[in-house]
Motif scaffolding. Structure first.
Motif, PDB file in Angstrom:
ATOM      1  N   ASN A 105       0.824  -1.202   0.000  1.00  0.00           N
ATOM      2  CA  ASN A 105       0.000   0.000   0.000  1.00  0.00           C
ATOM      3  C   ASN A 105       0.863   1.258   0.000  1.00  0.00           C
ATOM      4  O   ASN A 105       0.602   2.202  -0.734  1.00  0.00           O
ATOM      5  N   PHE A 108       2.861   1.604  -3.461  1.00  0.00           N
ATOM      6  CA  PHE A 108       2.134   1.571  -4.750  1.00  0.00           C
ATOM      7  C   PHE A 108       2.328   2.851  -5.554  1.00  0.00           C
ATOM      8  O   PHE A 108       2.680   2.819  -6.736  1.00  0.00           O
ATOM      9  N   GLY A 109       2.136   3.985  -4.903  1.00  0.00           N
ATOM     10  CA  GLY A 109       2.256   5.257  -5.603  1.00  0.00           C
ATOM     11  C   GLY A 109       3.676   5.502  -6.090  1.00  0.00           C
ATOM     12  O   GLY A 109       3.891   6.051  -7.174  1.00  0.00           O
ATOM     13  N   ASN A 112       4.370   3.470  -9.147  1.00  0.00           N
ATOM     14  CA  ASN A 112       3.739   4.084 -10.310  1.00  0.00           C
ATOM     15  C   ASN A 112       4.558   5.261 -10.821  1.00  0.00           C
ATOM     16  O   ASN A 112       4.585   5.542 -12.004  1.00  0.00           O
ATOM     17  N   ARG A 156       0.626   6.415   3.571  1.00  0.00           N
ATOM     18  CA  ARG A 156       0.585   6.383   2.113  1.00  0.00           C
ATOM     19  C   ARG A 156       0.720   7.795   1.538  1.00  0.00           C
ATOM     20  O   ARG A 156       1.284   7.985   0.468  1.00  0.00           O
TER      21      ARG A 156
ATOM     22  N   ASP B 213      -2.470   8.118  -6.243  1.00  0.00           N
ATOM     23  CA  ASP B 213      -1.217   7.366  -6.281  1.00  0.00           C
ATOM     24  C   ASP B 213      -0.674   7.225  -7.695  1.00  0.00           C
ATOM     25  O   ASP B 213       0.293   6.502  -7.918  1.00  0.00           O
ATOM     26  N   GLY B 214      -1.313   7.847  -8.654  1.00  0.00           N
ATOM     27  CA  GLY B 214      -0.757   7.889  -9.996  1.00  0.00           C
ATOM     28  C   GLY B 214      -1.029   6.663 -10.850  1.00  0.00           C
ATOM     29  O   GLY B 214      -0.367   6.458 -11.864  1.00  0.00           O
ATOM     30  N   ALA B 215      -1.984   5.824 -10.439  1.00  0.00           N
ATOM     31  CA  ALA B 215      -2.293   4.649 -11.249  1.00  0.00           C
ATOM     32  C   ALA B 215      -3.231   5.049 -12.385  1.00  0.00           C
ATOM     33  O   ALA B 215      -4.105   5.876 -12.207  1.00  0.00           O
ATOM     34  N   GLN B 219      -3.852   0.024 -14.745  1.00  0.00           N
ATOM     35  CA  GLN B 219      -3.252  -0.335 -13.460  1.00  0.00           C
ATOM     36  C   GLN B 219      -4.322  -0.457 -12.374  1.00  0.00           C
ATOM     37  O   GLN B 219      -4.287  -1.375 -11.572  1.00  0.00           O
TER      38      GLN B 219
END
Ligand SMILES: Nc1ncnc2c1ncn2[C@@H]1O[C@H](COP(=O)(O)OP(=O)(O)OP(=O)(O)O)[C@@H](O)[C@H]1O
Ligand SMILES: [Mg+2]
Lengths: 367, 315
Positions: A105, A108-109, A112, A156, B213-215, B219
């Motif tokens: 978690n 994740f960002g 990406n 997060r 989160d940039g997905a 994604q």
């Protein structure tokens, strides 16, 4: 030109200019302007449905604005993707990815954003340390308590190393005790990180304790923007006065003439009260906070004294709330927890005009 | 004056409370009668209904295990005196349709070739569409969805001939890929509805968090939404497997005889007019054809129920 004027007042971290947002025909936000300084903790406070979450989602880029601009760190981000705005967001329902571990978690960002692996490790470790969730890194969110989940959700946002944090009622799903604990932790976190934080809540205590400035919202407009002290002591209008403070302020309808407020029961020369205009007069509303009423020996020192009849007593431990009758009007008085009063008794209370608020009976604005 | 009346009332109340003394020992759960009238009715109906469905199945199984001489003796319900698997073997590899005599096996492999790509394609397309329609609302997405839903209410019969023309123009008429395409398209309305509603029931904040989160589109689908949606994928798979496997109409219309799916092959075997009617072979063939959906139900029944419930609870 615009840039120049901004530098003059210190570049705001977040600047919202003439923001409009409507869902179809429903206008939720209209012509909203708000500047938030670097490192400021701003709380958006308002009753349910007033558009707090909507405003936050606009800042985050999760809703397309109908009109106006949003600037973050001197960049116009009105059309930017949420991930490109330099914001981190924490949601009321935590919104943790249920299939990933805590570590997944948190990272994740960063994955990406193609952050290098060792950098990810470093940032996750740091966030975990700050929030004390190191032992939980390999667990799935389902195996965490509410408080732990909220910490992970904060983490997060933390790992993304952003300038602005957005919180949408992050503590409202927690029980009272945990909420108080996490509140203190958030405050500490802000002192440590010095990021800009925008925090939505409808809990007054959270707002008063955390905020550098509070924006009170109603129907998509900002009613008053000011420090907690200002909002509490000098509410700009009756709505703000009523909204802030628990138990809420006592209001009395009356008349203001030559600096004296009077009702059928009460005559109160407003000596020491700071009027906003020079010589106001006419129908007015007097507001007095229950905790600003003095009783017992202190009464003799108060500028105005009056007799009331006790109607109902609510002992709450640390203090006692007394519902009294001043003439026909119900009047709330906050007394010490140890005071012994009984319904039916009469007592004398003392009022201080310098701590009261006066509002115009028509516009309900502060006089 | 009112006093005596009040007294009388209190007295009556006290009498009443004394009358309840006998219930003082009541404690814990209230005992239930095992053979209440309600239970007898309930179980009675259940037993009758299950007999009604199980009896034909029983007859089919015992008949498929008998030899022809034994069947001619006429005792339909009797268990086989001599168990033989001959009819099953024959149904699989030798039974004759009007055209060829290599049994159901040909139909089985045709069906598998139709089933696997159709199921995979329809689920892939429908899940992505449902996800897009629920999370990435675009201009006109509601209209699009409504049109798609209306597709579910148009009777198949109306579309048969236009689809023939369409396939012929595309050069796919009479081929397995043409049938796969037809199955994929006709499965869309109900599957997209299923997926859209499921995804719409997932918390929006999860989607928002992923965007922060940039997905991106894929994604979010593959990393977050799909892993949370196993039950609904299972439901979709069961619906499609049974639907496509049991299809007769499209199979008979859009393919050539050597590519007929198992159901059509079964029909041709059972209805073939040459020679004597071999009831045992017919029964075995029917059971063989039904085996695939049956297996799917048994294997994934639990997941199916869970998926349906998950969809239903949050609607
Ligand atoms: N997607 C939407 N479509 C139409 N109206 C919406 C939508 N989202 C919010 N609204 C409306 O916009 C208004 C503001 O909603 P918002 O969620 O911002 O309120 P809020 O201040 O966050 O309230 P709460 O404290 O209950 O969270 C409400 O009247 C709501 O009904
Ligand atoms: Mg909200």
């Amino acid at each position: 030109m615009n840039d120049m004027s901004q530098t003059a007042t210190g570049n705001p971290s977040v600047s919202i200019q003439d923001l409009d947002l409507s869902f179809g025909a429903v206008k939720v936000l209209q012509g909203l302007n708000l500047d938030i300084a670097e490192g400021e903790f701003l709380v958006l406070l308002g009753s349910s449905g007033c558009g707090k979450s909507t405003l936050l989602n606009c800042i985050a880029g999760l809703l397309d604005v109908s009109d106006g601009q949003i600037w973050i760190k001197g960049k116009n981000v009105t059309w930017a993707e949420p991930s490109d705005r330099g914001i981190g967001m924490v949601f009321q329902s935590y919104a943790l990815y249920p299939q990933m571990t805590v570590k997944g978690n948190l990272s994740f960002g960063l994955k990406n954003a193609r952050v290098p692996k060792d950098e990810i490790e470093r940032r996750v470790a740091r966030a975990a340390e700050v929030l004390q969730i190191e032992p939980l890194l390999d667990r799935k969110p389902g195996a965490l308590s509410g408080g732990q989940r909220q910490r992970v959700a904060i983490g997060r946002a933390l790992v993304r190393d952003v300038d602005v944090f957005l919180f949408d009622e992050p503590l409202s799903n927690l029980d009272a005790k945990l909420r108080a604990d996490l509140r203190v932790e958030l405050k500490r976190l802000h002192n440590q990180l010095q990021n800009t934080m925008i925090y939505v809540t409808h809990d007054q205590v959270e707002a008063m304790t955390l905020a550098d400035r509070i924006a009170i919202m109603k129907g998509g407009e900002i009613m008053q923007l000011g420090s907690p002290d200002e909002i509490y002591n000098r509410p700009r209008n009756r709505y703000v006065a009523d909204f802030i403070g628990s138990p809420s302020m006592n209001f009395m309808d009356g008349h203001l003439e030559n600096g004296v407020f009077s009702t059928d029961e009460l005559r109160m020369p407003m000596d020491g009260y700071e009027f906003t205009a020079r010589q106001p007069g006419g129908p007015a509303i007097l507001g007095i906070r229950p905790e600003h009423v003095v009783t017992g020996e202190l009464v003799s020192g108060a500028p105005v004294q009056h007799e009331v009849t006790v109607d109902l007593v609510e002992p709450m431990g640390s203090d006692t709330l007394v519902w009294a009758k001043l003439g026909e009007q119900i009047f709330r008085i906050r007394m010490d927890g140890q005071s012994r009063v009984k319904p039916g008794e009469t007592m004398v209370i003392g009022l201080d005009p310098s701590r009261a608020s006066l509002f115009d009976a028509g516009t309900e604005d502060r006089l | 004056m009112a006093n005596p009346a009040t007294l009388g009332a209190t007295g009556a109340a006290m009498d009443a409370s004394r009358g309840q003394m006998s219930s003082d020992h009541h404690r814990g759960p209230r005992p239930k009668k095992a053979l209440s009238r309600r239970n007898i009715m309930l179980y009675g109906v259940l037993i009758v209904v299950s007999l009604y469905y199980l009896l034909p199945l029983y007859v089919m199984i015992v008949t498929s295990l008998k030899g022809m001489p034994e069947i001619r003796m006429g005792n339909v319900f009797g268990p086989p005196l001599e168990v033989t698997f001959e009819p099953w073997a024959k149904a699989w590899s030798q039974a004759c349709t009007g055209i060829n005599c290599d049994g159901l096996s040909r139909g089985f492999f045709n069906s598998v070739q139709i089933l696997i790509p159709s199921v995979l394609m329809s689920i892939a397309v429908a899940s992505v569409s449902g996800y897009a329609l629920s999370m990435w609302k675009f201009r006109g997405s509601e209209v699009f969805f409504t049109i798609l839903l209306m597709g579910a209410f148009i009777p198949y019969q109306v579309m048969i001939y236009p689809v023939v023309l369409l396939l012929r123009n595309m050069g796919l008429f009479g081929s397995l890929s043409g049938l796969v395409l037809v199955h994929t398209v006709f499965g869309m309305p109900i599957l997209v509805l299923l997926f859209r509603n499921y995804f719409a029931s997932l918390p929006v904040e999860l989607f928002k968090a992923a965007r922060v989160d940039g997905a991106g589109f894929w994604q979010i689908f593959f990393r977050i939404m799909a892993p949370m949606s196993l039950p609904i994928f299972v439901v979709a798979m069961i619906l499609q497997v049974t639907g496509i496997w049991n299809d007769f109409l499209f199979g008979v219309i859009y393919t050539r005889p050597d590519q007929y799916p198992m159901t059509v092959q079964l029909n041709n075997i059972v209805n073939s007019v040459q020679g004597v009617k071999e009831y045992n072979v017919n029964m075995a063939a029917t059971l063989l054809t039904g085996l695939v959906p049956l297996t799917v139900y048994f294997v994934s029944g639990k997941l199916f129920v869970r998926g349906i419930a998950a969809g239903a609870v949050k609607g």
